[in-house]
Structure formats: C-alpha cells, structure tokens
Design a protein around this motif. Structure first.
Motif, mmCIF file in Angstrom:
data_model
loop_
_atom_site.group_PDB
_atom_site.id
_atom_site.type_symbol
_atom_site.label_atom_id
_atom_site.label_comp_id
_atom_site.label_asym_id
_atom_site.label_seq_id
_atom_site.Cartn_x
_atom_site.Cartn_y
_atom_site.Cartn_z
ATOM 1 N N LEU A 13 10.231 2.758 -2.990
ATOM 2 C CA LEU A 13 11.357 2.480 -2.101
ATOM 3 C C LEU A 13 11.603 0.977 -2.001
ATOM 4 C CD1 LEU A 13 10.799 5.028 0.827
ATOM 5 C CD2 LEU A 13 12.506 5.137 -1.004
ATOM 6 N N ASP A 14 10.511 0.222 -2.011
ATOM 7 C CA ASP A 14 10.635 -1.231 -1.987
ATOM 8 C C ASP A 14 11.243 -1.751 -3.291
ATOM 9 O OD1 ASP A 14 9.887 -3.834 -0.582
ATOM 10 O OD2 ASP A 14 8.861 -4.079 -2.490
ATOM 11 N N ALA A 15 10.853 -1.139 -4.406
ATOM 12 C CA ALA A 15 11.330 -1.603 -5.713
ATOM 13 C C ALA A 15 12.822 -1.377 -5.894
ATOM 14 C CB ALA A 15 10.555 -0.900 -6.826
ATOM 15 N N ILE A 16 13.360 -0.294 -5.316
ATOM 16 C CA ILE A 16 14.782 -0.008 -5.489
ATOM 17 C C ILE A 16 15.628 -0.638 -4.379
ATOM 18 C CG2 ILE A 16 14.307 2.151 -6.699
ATOM 19 C CD1 ILE A 16 14.955 3.681 -4.177
ATOM 20 N N GLY A 17 14.983 -1.390 -3.492
ATOM 21 C CA GLY A 17 15.719 -2.147 -2.500
ATOM 22 C C GLY A 17 15.921 -1.489 -1.160
ATOM 23 N N TRP A 18 15.365 -0.311 -0.940
ATOM 24 C CA TRP A 18 15.550 0.369 0.341
ATOM 25 C C TRP A 18 14.689 -0.250 1.447
ATOM 26 C CZ3 TRP A 18 16.219 6.391 -0.308
ATOM 27 C CH2 TRP A 18 17.350 6.625 -1.111
ATOM 28 N N LEU A 19 13.571 -0.857 1.052
ATOM 29 C CA LEU A 19 12.712 -1.530 2.017
ATOM 30 C C LEU A 19 12.791 -3.051 1.874
ATOM 31 C CD1 LEU A 19 9.509 0.731 1.945
ATOM 32 C CD2 LEU A 19 11.375 0.755 3.598
ATOM 33 N N SER A 20 12.746 -3.524 0.634
ATOM 34 C CA SER A 20 12.874 -4.962 0.327
ATOM 35 C C SER A 20 11.880 -5.816 1.112
ATOM 36 C CB SER A 20 14.309 -5.435 0.611
ATOM 37 O OG SER A 20 15.239 -4.740 -0.191
ATOM 38 N N GLN A 21 10.612 -5.408 1.088
ATOM 39 C CA GLN A 21 9.559 -6.164 1.758
ATOM 40 C C GLN A 21 8.647 -6.908 0.783
ATOM 41 O OE1 GLN A 21 9.400 -6.404 5.188
ATOM 42 N NE2 GLN A 21 11.362 -5.320 5.055
ATOM 43 N N GLY A 22 8.876 -6.729 -0.501
ATOM 44 C CA GLY A 22 8.055 -7.430 -1.489
ATOM 45 C C GLY A 22 6.643 -6.894 -1.612
ATOM 46 N N TYR A 23 6.458 -5.585 -1.346
ATOM 47 C CA TYR A 23 5.111 -5.015 -1.408
ATOM 48 C C TYR A 23 4.505 -5.132 -2.806
ATOM 49 C CZ TYR A 23 6.225 -2.883 3.117
ATOM 50 O OH TYR A 23 6.574 -2.671 4.427
ATOM 51 N N TYR A 24 5.308 -4.785 -3.825
ATOM 52 C CA TYR A 24 4.761 -4.810 -5.184
ATOM 53 C C TYR A 24 4.364 -6.225 -5.590
ATOM 54 C CZ TYR A 24 4.375 -4.460 -10.240
ATOM 55 O OH TYR A 24 3.923 -4.544 -11.535
ATOM 56 N N TYR A 25 5.219 -7.195 -5.321
ATOM 57 C CA TYR A 25 4.933 -8.564 -5.745
ATOM 58 C C TYR A 25 3.750 -9.170 -4.999
ATOM 59 C CZ TYR A 25 9.291 -8.146 -8.250
ATOM 60 O OH TYR A 25 10.266 -7.721 -9.108
ATOM 61 N N ALA A 26 3.420 -8.601 -3.847
ATOM 62 C CA ALA A 26 2.229 -9.055 -3.139
ATOM 63 C C ALA A 26 0.971 -8.774 -3.936
ATOM 64 C CB ALA A 26 2.148 -8.379 -1.769
ATOM 65 N N GLY A 27 1.058 -7.797 -4.852
ATOM 66 C CA GLY A 27 -0.092 -7.487 -5.709
ATOM 67 C C GLY A 27 -0.413 -8.580 -6.700
ATOM 68 N N PHE A 28 0.517 -9.515 -6.904
ATOM 69 C CA PHE A 28 0.283 -10.673 -7.765
ATOM 70 C C PHE A 28 -0.262 -11.868 -6.982
ATOM 71 C CE2 PHE A 28 3.635 -8.666 -10.490
ATOM 72 C CZ PHE A 28 2.896 -8.574 -11.657
ATOM 73 N N GLY A 29 -0.424 -11.712 -5.682
ATOM 74 C CA GLY A 29 -0.826 -12.833 -4.832
ATOM 75 C C GLY A 29 -2.106 -13.502 -5.304
ATOM 76 N N PRO A 30 -2.158 -14.844 -5.268
ATOM 77 C CA PRO A 30 -3.331 -15.566 -5.767
ATOM 78 C C PRO A 30 -4.542 -15.467 -4.856
ATOM 79 C CG PRO A 30 -1.748 -17.105 -4.834
ATOM 80 C CD PRO A 30 -1.096 -15.760 -4.811
ATOM 81 N N VAL A 31 -4.332 -15.127 -3.592
ATOM 82 C CA VAL A 31 -5.444 -15.064 -2.641
ATOM 83 C C VAL A 31 -5.612 -13.656 -2.071
ATOM 84 C CG1 VAL A 31 -6.390 -15.942 -0.484
ATOM 85 C CG2 VAL A 31 -5.170 -17.494 -2.018
ATOM 86 N N GLY A 32 -4.524 -13.103 -1.544
ATOM 87 C CA GLY A 32 -4.613 -11.813 -0.860
ATOM 88 C C GLY A 32 -5.058 -10.686 -1.764
ATOM 89 N N ALA A 33 -4.449 -10.557 -2.955
ATOM 90 C CA ALA A 33 -4.786 -9.448 -3.851
ATOM 91 C C ALA A 33 -6.245 -9.508 -4.318
ATOM 92 C CB ALA A 33 -3.835 -9.440 -5.047
ATOM 93 N N PRO A 34 -6.741 -10.677 -4.803
ATOM 94 C CA PRO A 34 -8.161 -10.725 -5.187
ATOM 95 C C PRO A 34 -9.107 -10.455 -4.024
ATOM 96 C CG PRO A 34 -6.963 -12.574 -6.145
ATOM 97 C CD PRO A 34 -6.036 -11.925 -5.152
ATOM 98 N N THR A 35 -8.726 -10.909 -2.827
ATOM 99 C CA THR A 35 -9.580 -10.685 -1.663
ATOM 100 C C THR A 35 -9.675 -9.199 -1.335
ATOM 101 O OG1 THR A 35 -9.003 -12.850 -0.733
ATOM 102 C CG2 THR A 35 -9.919 -11.208 0.772
ATOM 103 N N VAL A 36 -8.531 -8.532 -1.341
ATOM 104 C CA VAL A 36 -8.519 -7.087 -1.089
ATOM 105 C C VAL A 36 -9.332 -6.350 -2.151
ATOM 106 C CG1 VAL A 36 -7.054 -5.037 -1.006
ATOM 107 C CG2 VAL A 36 -6.339 -7.128 0.158
ATOM 108 N N ALA A 37 -9.188 -6.773 -3.419
ATOM 109 C CA ALA A 37 -9.927 -6.132 -4.509
ATOM 110 C C ALA A 37 -11.427 -6.310 -4.335
ATOM 111 C CB ALA A 37 -9.475 -6.703 -5.847
ATOM 112 N N LEU A 38 -11.851 -7.500 -3.936
ATOM 113 C CA LEU A 38 -13.282 -7.754 -3.739
ATOM 114 C C LEU A 38 -13.836 -6.936 -2.575
ATOM 115 C CD1 LEU A 38 -13.501 -11.616 -4.324
ATOM 116 C CD2 LEU A 38 -14.483 -9.817 -5.752
ATOM 117 N N ILE A 39 -13.070 -6.857 -1.498
ATOM 118 C CA ILE A 39 -13.517 -6.063 -0.345
ATOM 119 C C ILE A 39 -13.604 -4.591 -0.726
ATOM 120 C CG2 ILE A 39 -12.889 -5.272 1.970
ATOM 121 C CD1 ILE A 39 -11.637 -8.027 2.438
ATOM 122 N N GLY A 40 -12.596 -4.100 -1.440
ATOM 123 C CA GLY A 40 -12.617 -2.709 -1.881
ATOM 124 C C GLY A 40 -13.766 -2.427 -2.832
#
Length: 229
Positions: free
Chosen positions: A120-147
């Motif tokens: 829904l975010d990708a097609i613009g219905w939400l437009s919150q940038g959820y997918y692109y947050a997965g490329f984040g230099p800090v947040g994404a690696p941190t979440v991955a390490l915690i998981g």
C-alpha cells in the motif's frame, strides 16, 4: 545505504531460485505418498543445473524479471519443506502423525500485515516510506542485529521453532552480505512469500466458516500455490 556485491547477488539469485523452484515441483508430489530420495535429489539437481545456465537460457533470468530475488525467509521455508520430504515427514503427517509446520497462522498473519502495509505504501496509498526505511544506514542494521540476537537466543534456549531458524538465516544473510538487495524488507519478505501467507490465512478462514476441522497451526508448503498475475 550499503548494497550487496553484484557477483554475490547474481549467485544468490540463481541458488535461491533453484531451491524455491525445486520446492514447488516437489510440492506436486502427493503428500500422502513418500517421495523417493532419488527423485528428490534428481529434482534438486535439475533445478540447480537449469538455473546455472547462462543469460536468458536460465529460468532465474526470467523469474528475476518478474519477482526479483526470493527473500531469505522464503528460501529458508522452502528448505524446511525439502528437508521434511527428504525425511518423509510430509507423508507421515497425512497418515495421522504429527503435522509438519512450515507456515503457522501467527507467522502468516505477521507476513500478510507487513506485506500489505509495504505494498500500500509502494503504490502511494500510505506514502510513509516504509520500504525505503529498509535501506536505512542505522535503523535497518540495528533491527537486523536485534532480530538475529533474539532468534539465536531462542534457539539456544530450546524455544525456537523451525520458522525462527529460517528468520535467523534471512537476517544473517542481510547482516553479513546485505543480500538479496541491500534492503532489510527484501531479506524477510517478497511477493511469493506474501502470497503464501494470504493463501494460508484464506484457507484457514474458509475451513472455519465451513465448520471443517481447523488446519492446526500451519499450512504445509505442499498446499502453497502461486497464481500468475
């Protein structure tokens, strides 16, 4: 943003598609009948060899155009299905033995919700940038390490499930090599896995509405089908 090495990405794509396609082909074998190990080995070998063909001769090339790369989570679940068939667990489940859990309803629900939000975010219905947050230099690696730490701790304490092992493998794949795409979401979710989750939930709902016995906690991969859009 840290992207994976292209050579590793290509190698992963071919190997991952070989595993996923082999699991889908094996799923065509009746679950009530034990699959001979020789047949399973032949399917795996044929799938791997076909994916290794160069350029457009490889099915991985065309599958990549339509679906990009399978997530590490999907590959892990497909490996669980292949392992169960190798050990004859699927046939045993149909004979009344303990069922083989590949996609518990709780996991299916989480994947379905996350996938729906992303699309829904990708097609613009939400437009919150959820997918692109997965490329984040800090947040994404941190979440991955915690998981990763959480999954590893659960497995060490004997509380882990098959799905924890698959998730751990997907997170390690992202943490160490940034595969498959450098995006955390692509490591744990893809269109095929999302479709599998939706099918699992739909089948459980239909069985409940029909008053049939519940599916239990999972829908085996033998019951997973993909409809081409």
């Amino acid at each position: 943003m840290s992207l994976p090495d292209l050579a590793w990405q290509i190698a992963y794509g071919r190997l991952a598609w070989a595993i996923v396609v082999a699991a889908m082909l094996v799923a065509l074998w009746p679950a009530a009948r034990r699959l001979p190990r020789g047949v399973l080995a032949a399917v795996l070998a044929a799938s791997a060899l076909s994916m290794a063909l160069p350029g457009e001769a490889s099915p991985a090339y065309w599958l990549g155009l339509g679906f990009q790369y399978p997530s590490g989570m999907l590959v892990g679940l497909c490996l669980l299905g292949l392992r169960a068939r190798w050990q004859g667990e699927a046939a045993g489940a149909q004979a009344g033995a303990q069922s083989v859990d590949f996609m518990p309803l709780s996991v299916a629900a989480a994947i379905a919700i996350a996938g729906t939000a992303l699309y829904l975010d990708a097609i613009g219905w939400l437009s919150q940038g959820y997918y692109y947050a997965g490329f984040g230099p800090v947040g994404a690696p941190t979440v991955a390490l915690i998981g990763t730490a959480g999954c590893a701790l659960a497995l060490l304490r004997g509380r882990g499930s098959r799905q924890n092992g698959a998730l751990l493998g997907a997170l390690l794949l992202f943490t160490l090599l940034r595969l498959p795409s450098g995006n955390l979401w692509d490591a744990v979710l893809d269109p095929l896995l999302w479709g599998w989750a939706l099918v699992t939930l739909a089948r459980a709902a239909l069985r409940r509405l029909a008053g049939a016995p519940a599916l239990g906690k999972a829908a085996p991969i033998e019951q997973f089908s993909i409809s081409k859009e």
